[in-house]
Structures are given as structure tokens and as C-alpha cells.
Design an enzyme around this catalytic site. Structure first.
Site, PDB file in Angstrom:
ATOM      1  N   ARG A   1      12.438  16.073  12.339  1.00 14.36           N
ATOM      2  CA  ARG A   1      11.920  14.703  12.535  1.00 14.36           C
ATOM      3  C   ARG A   1      10.442  14.678  12.882  1.00 14.36           C
ATOM      4  O   ARG A   1       9.946  13.717  13.473  1.00 14.36           O
ATOM      5  CB  ARG A   1      12.725  13.950  13.595  1.00 14.36           C
ATOM      6  CG  ARG A   1      14.201  13.787  13.239  1.00 14.36           C
ATOM      7  CD  ARG A   1      14.883  12.740  14.110  1.00 14.36           C
ATOM      8  NE  ARG A   1      16.319  12.720  13.861  1.00 14.36           N
ATOM      9  CZ  ARG A   1      17.210  13.436  14.535  1.00 14.36           C
ATOM     10  NH1 ARG A   1      16.826  14.227  15.511  1.00 14.36           N
ATOM     11  NH2 ARG A   1      18.477  13.356  14.219  1.00 14.36           N
TER      12      ARG A   1
ATOM     13  N   LYS B   1      -0.531   9.268   3.606  1.00 16.18           N
ATOM     14  CA  LYS B   1       0.557   9.052   2.644  1.00 16.18           C
ATOM     15  C   LYS B   1       1.093  10.404   2.192  1.00 16.18           C
ATOM     16  O   LYS B   1       0.340  11.248   1.708  1.00 16.18           O
ATOM     17  CB  LYS B   1       0.040   8.292   1.425  1.00 16.18           C
ATOM     18  CG  LYS B   1      -0.045   6.799   1.632  1.00 16.18           C
ATOM     19  CD  LYS B   1      -0.233   6.106   0.286  1.00 16.18           C
ATOM     20  CE  LYS B   1      -0.278   4.604   0.421  1.00 16.18           C
ATOM     21  NZ  LYS B   1      -0.447   3.952  -0.891  1.00 16.18           N
TER      22      LYS B   1
ATOM     23  N   GLU C   1     -11.362   8.918  -8.524  1.00 17.56           N
ATOM     24  CA  GLU C   1     -11.072   8.282  -7.224  1.00 17.56           C
ATOM     25  C   GLU C   1     -12.359   8.020  -6.444  1.00 17.56           C
ATOM     26  O   GLU C   1     -12.444   7.062  -5.677  1.00 17.56           O
ATOM     27  CB  GLU C   1     -10.112   9.149  -6.398  1.00 17.56           C
ATOM     28  CG  GLU C   1      -8.721   9.324  -7.020  1.00 17.56           C
ATOM     29  CD  GLU C   1      -7.745   8.183  -6.736  1.00 17.56           C
ATOM     30  OE1 GLU C   1      -8.124   7.208  -6.065  1.00 17.56           O
ATOM     31  OE2 GLU C   1      -6.588   8.274  -7.204  1.00 17.56           O
TER      32      GLU C   1
ATOM     33  N   LYS D   1     -12.340   4.914   2.830  1.00 18.30           N
ATOM     34  CA  LYS D   1     -10.882   4.946   2.935  1.00 18.30           C
ATOM     35  C   LYS D   1     -10.457   4.851   4.396  1.00 18.30           C
ATOM     36  O   LYS D   1      -9.489   4.159   4.732  1.00 18.30           O
ATOM     37  CB  LYS D   1     -10.307   6.202   2.276  1.00 18.30           C
ATOM     38  CG  LYS D   1      -8.793   6.209   2.326  1.00 18.30           C
ATOM     39  CD  LYS D   1      -8.123   7.017   1.264  1.00 18.30           C
ATOM     40  CE  LYS D   1      -6.606   6.811   1.359  1.00 18.30           C
ATOM     41  NZ  LYS D   1      -5.861   7.676   0.457  1.00 18.30           N
TER      42      LYS D   1
ATOM     43  N   GLU E   1       0.010  -0.208   4.787  1.00 20.13           N
ATOM     44  CA  GLU E   1      -0.121  -0.949   3.542  1.00 20.13           C
ATOM     45  C   GLU E   1       0.554  -2.300   3.592  1.00 20.13           C
ATOM     46  O   GLU E   1       1.316  -2.671   2.713  1.00 20.13           O
ATOM     47  CB  GLU E   1       0.423  -0.098   2.361  1.00 20.13           C
ATOM     48  CG  GLU E   1      -0.128  -0.552   1.020  1.00 20.13           C
ATOM     49  CD  GLU E   1       0.029   0.521  -0.075  1.00 20.13           C
ATOM     50  OE1 GLU E   1       0.321   1.665   0.241  1.00 20.13           O
ATOM     51  OE2 GLU E   1      -0.163   0.166  -1.235  1.00 20.13           O
TER      52      GLU E   1
ATOM     53  N   ARG F   1      -4.778  -2.411   2.556  1.00 12.81           N
ATOM     54  CA  ARG F   1      -4.732  -1.045   2.050  1.00 12.81           C
ATOM     55  C   ARG F   1      -4.418  -0.986   0.562  1.00 12.81           C
ATOM     56  O   ARG F   1      -4.788  -0.040  -0.130  1.00 12.81           O
ATOM     57  CB  ARG F   1      -3.714  -0.223   2.850  1.00 12.81           C
ATOM     58  CG  ARG F   1      -3.697   1.225   2.452  1.00 12.81           C
ATOM     59  CD  ARG F   1      -2.960   2.112   3.439  1.00 12.81           C
ATOM     60  NE  ARG F   1      -2.914   3.468   2.901  1.00 12.81           N
ATOM     61  CZ  ARG F   1      -2.615   4.553   3.581  1.00 12.81           C
ATOM     62  NH1 ARG F   1      -2.306   4.450   4.856  1.00 12.81           N
ATOM     63  NH2 ARG F   1      -2.604   5.741   3.015  1.00 12.81           N
TER      64      ARG F   1
ATOM     65  N   ASN G   1      -5.395   0.998  -4.318  1.00 17.22           N
ATOM     66  CA  ASN G   1      -4.618   1.274  -5.524  1.00 17.22           C
ATOM     67  C   ASN G   1      -5.257   0.673  -6.774  1.00 17.22           C
ATOM     68  O   ASN G   1      -4.588   0.540  -7.804  1.00 17.22           O
ATOM     69  CB  ASN G   1      -3.182   0.756  -5.355  1.00 17.22           C
ATOM     70  CG  ASN G   1      -2.416   1.583  -4.348  1.00 17.22           C
ATOM     71  OD1 ASN G   1      -2.488   2.810  -4.366  1.00 17.22           O
ATOM     72  ND2 ASN G   1      -1.694   0.919  -3.462  1.00 17.22           N
TER      73      ASN G   1
ATOM     74  N   HIS H   1      -4.293   1.922 -10.116  1.00 18.16           N
ATOM     75  CA  HIS H   1      -3.106   2.766  -9.943  1.00 18.16           C
ATOM     76  C   HIS H   1      -1.845   2.165 -10.536  1.00 18.16           C
ATOM     77  O   HIS H   1      -0.937   2.895 -10.915  1.00 18.16           O
ATOM     78  CB  HIS H   1      -2.881   3.068  -8.465  1.00 18.16           C
ATOM     79  CG  HIS H   1      -3.824   4.113  -7.925  1.00 18.16           C
ATOM     80  ND1 HIS H   1      -5.191   3.962  -7.947  1.00 18.16           N
ATOM     81  CD2 HIS H   1      -3.601   5.337  -7.377  1.00 18.16           C
ATOM     82  CE1 HIS H   1      -5.753   5.041  -7.408  1.00 18.16           C
ATOM     83  NE2 HIS H   1      -4.821   5.884  -7.062  1.00 18.16           N
TER      84      HIS H   1
ATOM     85  N   HIS I   1      -0.160   4.564 -12.906  1.00 16.71           N
ATOM     86  CA  HIS I   1       1.185   5.104 -12.709  1.00 16.71           C
ATOM     87  C   HIS I   1       2.039   4.901 -13.950  1.00 16.71           C
ATOM     88  O   HIS I   1       2.864   5.749 -14.306  1.00 16.71           O
ATOM     89  CB  HIS I   1       1.850   4.459 -11.494  1.00 16.71           C
ATOM     90  CG  HIS I   1       1.352   5.015 -10.189  1.00 16.71           C
ATOM     91  ND1 HIS I   1       1.888   4.676  -8.978  1.00 16.71           N
ATOM     92  CD2 HIS I   1       0.357   5.898  -9.921  1.00 16.71           C
ATOM     93  CE1 HIS I   1       1.237   5.316  -8.019  1.00 16.71           C
ATOM     94  NE2 HIS I   1       0.301   6.055  -8.564  1.00 16.71           N
TER      95      HIS I   1
ATOM     96  N   HIS J   1      -3.497  12.818 -12.568  1.00 13.96           N
ATOM     97  CA  HIS J   1      -3.456  11.532 -11.869  1.00 13.96           C
ATOM     98  C   HIS J   1      -4.804  10.800 -11.980  1.00 13.96           C
ATOM     99  O   HIS J   1      -4.852   9.615 -12.307  1.00 13.96           O
ATOM    100  CB  HIS J   1      -3.091  11.773 -10.404  1.00 13.96           C
ATOM    101  CG  HIS J   1      -3.131  10.543  -9.548  1.00 13.96           C
ATOM    102  ND1 HIS J   1      -2.232   9.502  -9.699  1.00 13.96           N
ATOM    103  CD2 HIS J   1      -3.968  10.179  -8.537  1.00 13.96           C
ATOM    104  CE1 HIS J   1      -2.521   8.556  -8.817  1.00 13.96           C
ATOM    105  NE2 HIS J   1      -3.560   8.942  -8.099  1.00 13.96           N
TER     106      HIS J   1
END
Lengths: 361, 361
Positions: B122, B144, B186, B228, B238, B242, B246, B249, B253, B266
Site C-alpha cells: 500500500r 501520474k 511535450e 507543469k 486532475e 491539470r 493533455n 493527448h 491517445h 507517445h
């Protein structure tokens, strides 16, 4: 019958545990769940025929789409493979990051659904509807979620808090006696670690609890959740105090791992583990002789085992060394130094071995 | 060369991104990592021969045991199966909950190691040593972490912050040109969404960046991390702002999913995706005509694709609908309304289809 609300005070992750009779049908307590286009009810093949329809009815009042995921039943299904069945459904139904997951079942369903909610799209809201006594008094408070790994129980998981928990004591009426007893092990635990008066109350009411009398159940669930909520509020991520909730669990996990998960119920292993921890507390001089016998007597009246299985002592030691509470190979035990007060510390290996010999059969 | 420290202000999860040349050998920046009996260095077969020894030397000064986990290289290994190789090693070495995980590699290694750290017992501490430009300017800030699911990229993960990030621009000298370009995608992103002046600086220095000049790289990494960090500090999970990170993106994606993960890098998909998002911004009247051409020119100078692959438009649409940013089937796009400012909103499907037709070949 009155409705009890136990707040779990965790700042922006605070939530309420609702405890009552008839809760699954009490529309007013479901009507303010957050808005989302879908809810996913996760349950298992045993619980689904008993309670899924009632929960689905509540959810359909609130969510345009309600999907049902029915998993196989049992601790040995608490694996990545089963978890993936939830993810497959979530993605198959194109569920977004506001989707509410609802866990209906015992600790295995709660732990897996909670972990799925923690991980799906990096976190979606979830609601717990624990239907076993163990889940109502233990996993309903504190946000521990996890799956098992072949090398250890609950090794992969997250701290992730639910939005709300519904403990309907009516669901306990369908529980097999062995599972009632397993739940009582965790209820009894709260006496030695935190509340001497509650231990006395349990000694007076253990027969009512075994007989599933609703008023006794409600008090036991309430006091258990209150104690756990207070401990968790002080230490959400188990930096220190929260470890006392693991009284009996270091030994208990070794029993479960040694026999193979699922042979003994978790609560049964914790019961025998608490007797071992009580025995070790006496051997260390923390408690006077007599405490272990008093605790064993109560556990026995609850229908629980008070001796561990006769596994090789080296095997017990090995399983305890990979326990999550171990640090640098040092096993840390939750021990009692006065009724209502626990300490976490290592213990000389020779004494631990004496305890394992004395408390297994 | 000076050392730059970019603080990421996230309360009790705050940490520093260190940016410099020679960082992997700068003992003083490694000597105050938290005490633990073991560290586990996770890297891949490509990066291990280049930089694992230097990092192991630093870790051995601090930790009694340093284990090395070398994973296969590539986006298509960003799966539960590969993640489990980390868990197998952690449990096999009886690593406790204070064990420090160190991610040495690109975004895939960082995402998987971070997610392993988030889930193991955990949550255990972790340190990032990103060795690609993409990872230094993107995944090093914001916590992330994730793995892919057969039905979607980064669908299973957690928000989990590192203890510290070491961006050594020297490691970029061994990067293949195609990966440098992917990282620049990016970097370029931060101009349109947050900083018009930085977009101008990039137009002036893109050739220095492609030539891997250290002073240009350090400024580009610094400004990217600063932007960032400011966005993430305002919106860690997010909830709103935030999402502007993206930009490109949602389309990107869909490109990656449509071609199969790993066919395009990517950053390449994000580059073509940003052109699509710029095109859509113009079609919606948010930006004057000319913006898409300006952005395309810069991306092309960086060696990036500016048109998506010619997939069926329905396929693009389908992949975008299961994107994590979608809500109730509504696709939400990050669009530019002035250089240095982004908005997140849905768009009429007809216009989206026009963009997809116009910006693929």
C-alpha cells in the site's frame, strides 16, 4: 430501530459509516450519492441472489446505467486475475472517471472493489455495502484495499477511502455461523487494544451476538467502528498507532499463509493469533498471567479456535518475516500492556518460539 | 554548469526536481535519501548498461542492500505481467515497507515503478531518475503512474508522488534522435497552453535542442518542469486545470490505440494530436487561422510528424470515447483560445470529424 451514523474524520476524505436495520431499503440514505452516468455494483455469486436486487433498485433511482459484476466467492479469488474482471467490465462499458463502484459483500469483495476503484483511471468514487460481520467491523473503516500475491497476503493495494459505508445488520442474519464467529474475532479485538469496558460488555453479551440479536449486533458494530475510526483518524497511513489494529494479525497471517489462504477464515486465524499475542505479552512480563486464559475463554464462547495449527515453528517465523509490519527482517508484534492498551515492538525470537510451541496443536 | 532545483509544491507530498549535468555522480544530492535497509533499482535492458552502475554506486553509499530489477524495454511491456516482475523481486527479497524504489529510465519505467511503489504494501517511497527528454519534462512532475490495459492506455494507475527526481541532461546524449524529438513534443506543448514567451524561445532554440546542447536542454527541462509544477500544485488530482497538460493527448491517445501501442512513440502521437487540437481550435473560432501552421512548422523542425495516420474516422472517435478525460461518452478536448492559454471543452462531432480528415494522411 434507530439508525447510527459513525463519522470517519479524515479531512477531505471524511465519510460516514451508517449502521442500521433495513438500510438497503432506506431510500433517503442513497439519494444523495454523487451524480454520475453509471454505477457498477460488484458482488459475488453467494451474495448476489440475496441482496443485489435491493441495492440495484436504490442505484437505479440515482444512476442512468447500473452494471452488475458478479465475481466468484472466496479468499483464493482475491487475485489480480479477478480484479481484472472488474477492469474488463469497466472498460467494456466505457465507464468514465466519475463512475461509482459499489462493493456488496464481505471483505474480499470490499478489498478488491476498493482497490479497483483506487486504480481505475487513477481513482473513481466507491461505496461499501459490507454484508459480513467481519467486513462491517473491520474493512468498512480505514480505506485499506488490496489483493493477494502468491508470496503474501494483501501485499498489493492502496489506502483509498469510500464515499460512504452502509452496514445493514439484517444482512448478518443469512451469515453462516462460522463467519459470524470470524467476525466476532475482530469485534473482540477492540477490547484488549482500546476499551476495557467494551471487553466486559462483550463477556456479558457474547451469547446475544452469537444468536444474532439485532440490538447487540448494532452496539458491537457501532463500538467497533467508533474505535477503529478514532485510531484511523489519528494515523491514516499506518505510520504508528494504526498498527495496534493488527493485534493477533502477525501470527494470524502466518497461520493463513502456512495453511494456504482460505483454509482457515481470516477471523479464525486472528483469534488464534490474538491468543498467541496474549501469550507473548505474558512471557514478556507486559501482562499478568491470566489474561491469555480470559481472552481464550471469550473467543471460545464465540465459537473460535484458540490454538494455531501445528506447523513447523521455522515456517511460522518465515511467514512472519515477510509480513508488511516487519522492518529490515525484524518482526514487530502488537502486544497488550494493560487491557485497553497496545504496544508495537519486536520480541526475542526465543520467546516467540515458546509462544508458537505453547499455542498450537 | 549550475544545478537547478524546481520545487513541486504539494503540501506533505512536496518534492524537488533536480536538473543538472553530472547529477548521477553528484554524491551530495543522493546522501540525504531516507534511511531504509534496502533500495531496489528498476531499469530496463537498454538503460541498464549505460547508467545502472553509476546509480547503484550512489545507492550503495546509503542502503545496506541494493537490488537491481532489469525489465524488458518498450511500451508494450507496460502491463500487469511486467509490473508483477517487480512485485516478485520485492517479495522474493523480503523488502519491507520502507524500501526505496528507484526508477531509472524513460516514462514506461517511471510509470511502472511509480505504480509498483504506490501499490507495494500500500505504498513505499520512490525516486525518479528519468533518462529520456520525455520523462524529464513530463512524467517527472505530477505523480501520474499507470500501466496499460488491453482496452486502454494508462487505464490502471495511481496518483503517487516521488521523494525526489534527478534529471541529468547528460543522459540525453545517448538518446536516439527519434526519442529526442518525441520529448520535444511535450516541451513544445508548454508554450501554447501556458507561456507564449517560451513558445518564442523554442522557435529561436529548436536547432540547439535537436543538437542536444546542454544549456538549451537545461532551460527547456527547467521551464517545462516549472510550468507543469505550477499546474499540478493547483490541481493535483486532475479536477480541472491539470487537464490542460493533455493538449494533443486525446487525439494522440487515439493514434496510439488505433495503430497499436508502441508503433508511434507517445511524443510523436502527441505532436500530430496537437496539430489536430490546433486545427479544431481554429475550426471552433477560438484561434485565428495561422496558429496550426505555426505550431506545425515548429514541430516539423523538431523532427516530428504533423499528420496522424489515415485510420477510419469512426475508429478515432471510438478510441477517444474511452479516453480517461471523457465523461458520460462526451469527449472533452484541450483547445487553445490564445497562445499561452488552454480551455477544456467538448466539440461538435462534425467539426471533430473534419479535423480528423484534414489532419491525417
Amino acid at each position: 430501530m434507530p439508525m447510527i451514523r459513525v463519522p470517519v474524520c479524515l479531512g477531505d476524505r471524511a465519510y460516514d459509516v451508517m449502521i442500521g436495520s433495513g438500510l438497503l431499503r432506506a431510500e433517503e440514505h442513497w439519494s444523495d450519492l454523487p451524480r454520475a452516468s453509471a454505477a457498477v455494483l460488484v458482488t459475488n455469486v453467494t451474495v448476489a441472489p440475496l441482496y443485489a436486487a435491493a441495492v440495484q433498485t436504490q442505484l437505479k433511482n440515482r444512476f442512468a446505467k447500473v452494471h452488475l459484476v458478479t465475481l466468484p466467492d472466496g479468499e483464493h479469488h482475491k487475485t489480480w486475475q479477478t480484479l481484472n474482471l472488474i477492469f474488463d467490465q469497466l472498460l467494456g462499458h466505457e465507464c468514465d472517471r466519475k463512475t461509482v463502484l459499489v462493493a456488496l459483500g464481505g471483505g474480499v469483495i470490499g478489498d478488491m472493489t476498493g482497490f479497483a476503484a483506487a486504480c481505475y483511471m487513477r481513482g473513481v468514487p466507491f461505496v461499501q455495502v459490507p454484508t459480513t460481520l467481519l467486513a462491517q467491523v473491520d474493512s468498512s473503516v480505514g480505506g485499506k484495499t488490496a489483493i493477494n500475491h502468491p508470496l503474501g497476503k494483501n501485499m498489493i493495494g492502496a489506502f483509498y477511502q469510500p464515499l460512504r459505508v452502509f452496514c445493514d445488520v439484517d444482512t448478518l442474519q443469512t451469515l453462516p455461523p462460522r463467519e459470524v464467529a470470524a467476525g466476532l474475532a475482530e469485534v473482540i479485538k477492540y477490547g484488549p487494544i482500546a476499551d476495557a469496558a467494551f471487553l466486559g460488555w462483550l463477556e456479558d453479551h457474547i451469547d446475544d451476538l452469537v444468536a444474532l440479536k439485532p440490538d447487540a449486533l448494532m452496539h458491537a458494530v457501532r463500538r467497533s467502528c467508533e474505535i477503529k475510526a478514532a485510531v484511523v483518524a489519528a494515523d491514516e497511513r499506518e505510520g504508528g498507532l494504526r498498527a495496534i489494529l493488527n493485534f493477533g494479525h502477525t501470527f494470524g497471517h502466518a497461520i493463513e499463509a502456512g495453511l494456504g489462504f482460505g483454509v482457515w477464515l481470516h477471523g479464525e486465524a486472528v483469534a488464534a493469533g490474538m491468543v498467541m499475542a496474549a501469550d507473548l505479552s505474558e512471557r514478556l512480563g507486559l501482562m499478568p498471567v491470566g489474561f491469555q486464559v480470559r481472552l481464550s475463554a471469550l473467543l471460545q464462547r464465540a465459537g473460535l479456535p484458540v490454538l494455531g495449527p501445528k506447523l513447523p515453528v521455522d515456517e511460522y517465523m518465515q511467514h512472519m518475516r515477510v509480513d508488511k509490519k516487519a522492518e529490515g527482517g525484524d518482526i514487530r508484534f502488537v502486544l497488550i500492556d494493560r487491557i485497553g492498551s497496545a504496544v508495537v515492538r519486536p520480541a526475542p525470537e526465543a520467546l516467540v518460539r515458546q509462544t508458537l510451541e505453547a499455542c498450537s496443536a
